[in-house]
Design a protein around this motif. Structure first.
Motif, PDB file in Angstrom:
ATOM      1  N   SER A  55      -3.050   0.475  -3.900  1.00 46.89           N
ATOM      2  CA  SER A  55      -2.678  -0.754  -3.330  1.00 46.89           C
ATOM      3  C   SER A  55      -2.694  -2.046  -4.334  1.00 46.89           C
ATOM      4  O   SER A  55      -3.088  -1.895  -5.454  1.00 46.89           O
ATOM      5  CB  SER A  55      -3.698  -1.218  -2.172  1.00 46.89           C
ATOM      6  N   SER A  56      -1.932  -3.122  -4.019  1.00 45.56           N
ATOM      7  CA  SER A  56      -1.744  -4.167  -4.763  1.00 45.56           C
ATOM      8  C   SER A  56      -1.817  -5.383  -3.833  1.00 45.56           C
ATOM      9  O   SER A  56      -1.405  -5.483  -2.499  1.00 45.56           O
ATOM     10  CB  SER A  56      -0.600  -4.221  -5.455  1.00 45.56           C
ATOM     11  N   VAL A  61       0.865  -1.337   0.058  1.00 41.96           N
ATOM     12  CA  VAL A  61      -0.057   0.071   0.005  1.00 41.96           C
ATOM     13  C   VAL A  61       0.884   1.276  -0.056  1.00 41.96           C
ATOM     14  O   VAL A  61       1.843   1.314   0.671  1.00 41.96           O
ATOM     15  CB  VAL A  61      -0.936   0.145   1.143  1.00 41.96           C
ATOM     16  N   ASN A  62       0.491   2.230  -0.493  1.00 39.71           N
ATOM     17  CA  ASN A  62       0.966   3.668  -0.504  1.00 39.71           C
ATOM     18  C   ASN A  62       0.587   4.295   0.783  1.00 39.71           C
ATOM     19  O   ASN A  62      -0.707   4.529   1.189  1.00 39.71           O
ATOM     20  CB  ASN A  62       0.481   4.418  -1.599  1.00 39.71           C
ATOM     21  N   VAL A  63       1.601   4.657   1.703  1.00 37.00           N
ATOM     22  CA  VAL A  63       1.317   5.488   2.944  1.00 37.00           C
ATOM     23  C   VAL A  63       1.519   7.085   2.508  1.00 37.00           C
ATOM     24  O   VAL A  63       2.470   7.299   1.931  1.00 37.00           O
ATOM     25  CB  VAL A  63       2.318   4.991   3.917  1.00 37.00           C
ATOM     26  N   ASP A  64       0.410   7.668   3.061  1.00 34.54           N
ATOM     27  CA  ASP A  64       0.568   9.302   2.900  1.00 34.54           C
ATOM     28  C   ASP A  64       1.686   9.895   3.544  1.00 34.54           C
ATOM     29  O   ASP A  64       2.073   9.602   4.583  1.00 34.54           O
ATOM     30  CB  ASP A  64      -0.793   9.995   3.487  1.00 34.54           C
ATOM     31  N   GLU A  65       2.362  10.555   2.784  1.00 34.79           N
ATOM     32  CA  GLU A  65       3.590  11.163   3.621  1.00 34.79           C
ATOM     33  C   GLU A  65       3.345  11.955   4.764  1.00 34.79           C
ATOM     34  O   GLU A  65       4.293  12.279   5.406  1.00 34.79           O
ATOM     35  CB  GLU A  65       4.313  12.282   2.467  1.00 34.79           C
ATOM     36  N   ASP A  66       2.111  12.374   4.790  1.00 33.77           N
ATOM     37  CA  ASP A  66       1.693  13.208   6.016  1.00 33.77           C
ATOM     38  C   ASP A  66       1.195  12.262   7.146  1.00 33.77           C
ATOM     39  O   ASP A  66       0.696  12.690   8.116  1.00 33.77           O
ATOM     40  CB  ASP A  66       0.826  14.325   5.768  1.00 33.77           C
ATOM     41  N   ALA A  67       1.417  10.906   6.917  1.00 30.89           N
ATOM     42  CA  ALA A  67       0.647  10.059   8.200  1.00 30.89           C
ATOM     43  C   ALA A  67       1.591  10.068   9.329  1.00 30.89           C
ATOM     44  O   ALA A  67       2.731  10.496   9.168  1.00 30.89           O
ATOM     45  CB  ALA A  67       0.591   8.609   7.263  1.00 30.89           C
TER      46      ALA A  67
END
Length: 308
Positions: free
Chosen positions: A276-277, A209-215
């Protein structure tokens, strides 16, 4: 002892004047702290560190600088989106003399989590989840992905239907037609309910999954919970008979082909992440080969060859 040491990387030019996309080190052993709830002790990770080398005339980068930055990072910071972004920016700035503008960090480790038994109160055991964190600094922004492997049990729907048919035939052959006594049926089922059993096998879902840079955090345990809840049959650690029986029930209630598993997980991820994959693999007990399926959304290419 004060004789200057030669520095070939600075004093010589490369014979082939070509820019390089990435240069660095792979497989550095390092203890890391994760900024994740419930994960306190240091984990043993392996890190890959790289920067770009766009200037053809520069012979090499400063690998010792990258190693030192990683070592200081591990000593003073927990792994989070913000700390990874800071590390990547330091990697770039440490190579200003190389005109580097991009940096990459890859962390691989096994995340241990204590999971409770299905039924028995106070019983739990440790499960290991292989994790890969990949962070890149490009054009002044952080790009961050995490992937995790989750092991589960899969029971074949076709095999289950064929087994039920054989049980039905055995039941009819024994009792015939007409009314039957409930106690006699119960006794027969206890003795013959396993006349035929469907095949099931250990299986693995690999999710990226891609995680938001601001997470605030990577959210690894939350991601694992989403995957296991979607599948319904995560493998168990410490069990007693009641837990094993509950696990058998879960398998019966969650029959799935490899296609079902991939769709279940991808559906659970939709809307939670920008991209996501999912790649699933069933280690077939019927066949000498495995069954695989993959899915992705939001512009990500389907994961391929991840189980090589």
């Amino acid at each position: 002892m004060n004789t200057p040491l030669p520095d070939v990387a600075s004093s010589e030019f490369s014979q082939s004047l070509l820019p390089l996309d990435w240069v660095g080190m792979r497989g550095i052993d390092i203890p890391l702290i994760l900024d994740e709830p419930g994960v306190g002790a240091p984990i043993h990770a392996r890190a890959d560190l790289q920067v770009d080398l766009p200037m053809p005339q520069i012979k090499g980068i400063h690998m010792s600088r990258l190693y030192t930055l990683l070592d200081r990072f591990a000593e003073h910071h927990a792994v989070s989106p913000a700390s990874l972004a800071a590390l990547l920016q330091l990697m770039v700035s440490s190579h200003a003399d190389c005109h580097s503008s991009q940096a990459s960090v890859r962390l691989s480790f096994d995340l241990l989590s204590k999971r409770p038994a299905l039924i028995t109160q106070g019983l739990s055991g440790w499960k290991s989840y292989p994790v890969v964190v990949e962070a890149q600094w490009r054009e002044g922004r952080l790009a961050l992905t995490v992937s995790v492997d989750v092991t589960y049990s899969s029971t074949c729907p076709c095999s289950a239907a064929l087994s039920r048919q054989l049980l039905e035939q055995a039941f009819t052959g024994h009792f015939g037609s007409g009314s039957v006594d409930a106690d006699a049926v119960a006794t027969w089922l206890r003795r013959n309910g396993s006349h035929a059993t469907p095949h099931s096998q250990r299986s693995v879902a690999r999710v990226q999954v891609n995680v938001d840079e601001d997470a605030e955090r990577l959210g690894l345990l939350g991601l694992i919970d989403v995957i296991e809840d979607a599948l319904g049959t995560p493998v168990q650690t410490a069990v007693k008979r009641a837990d094993e029986q509950a696990f058998a029930r879960l398998n019966g209630q969650n029959l799935m082909y490899v296609e079902d598993a991939a769709r279940k997980v991808q559906q659970a991820l939709t809307g939670r992440f920008a991209a996501s994959s999912v790649s699933v693999r069933h280690f077939e007990s019927l066949h000498p080969h495995d069954a695989v399926a993959s899915a992705s959304y939001s512009g990500m290419s389907p994961a391929r060859g991840q189980f090589a």
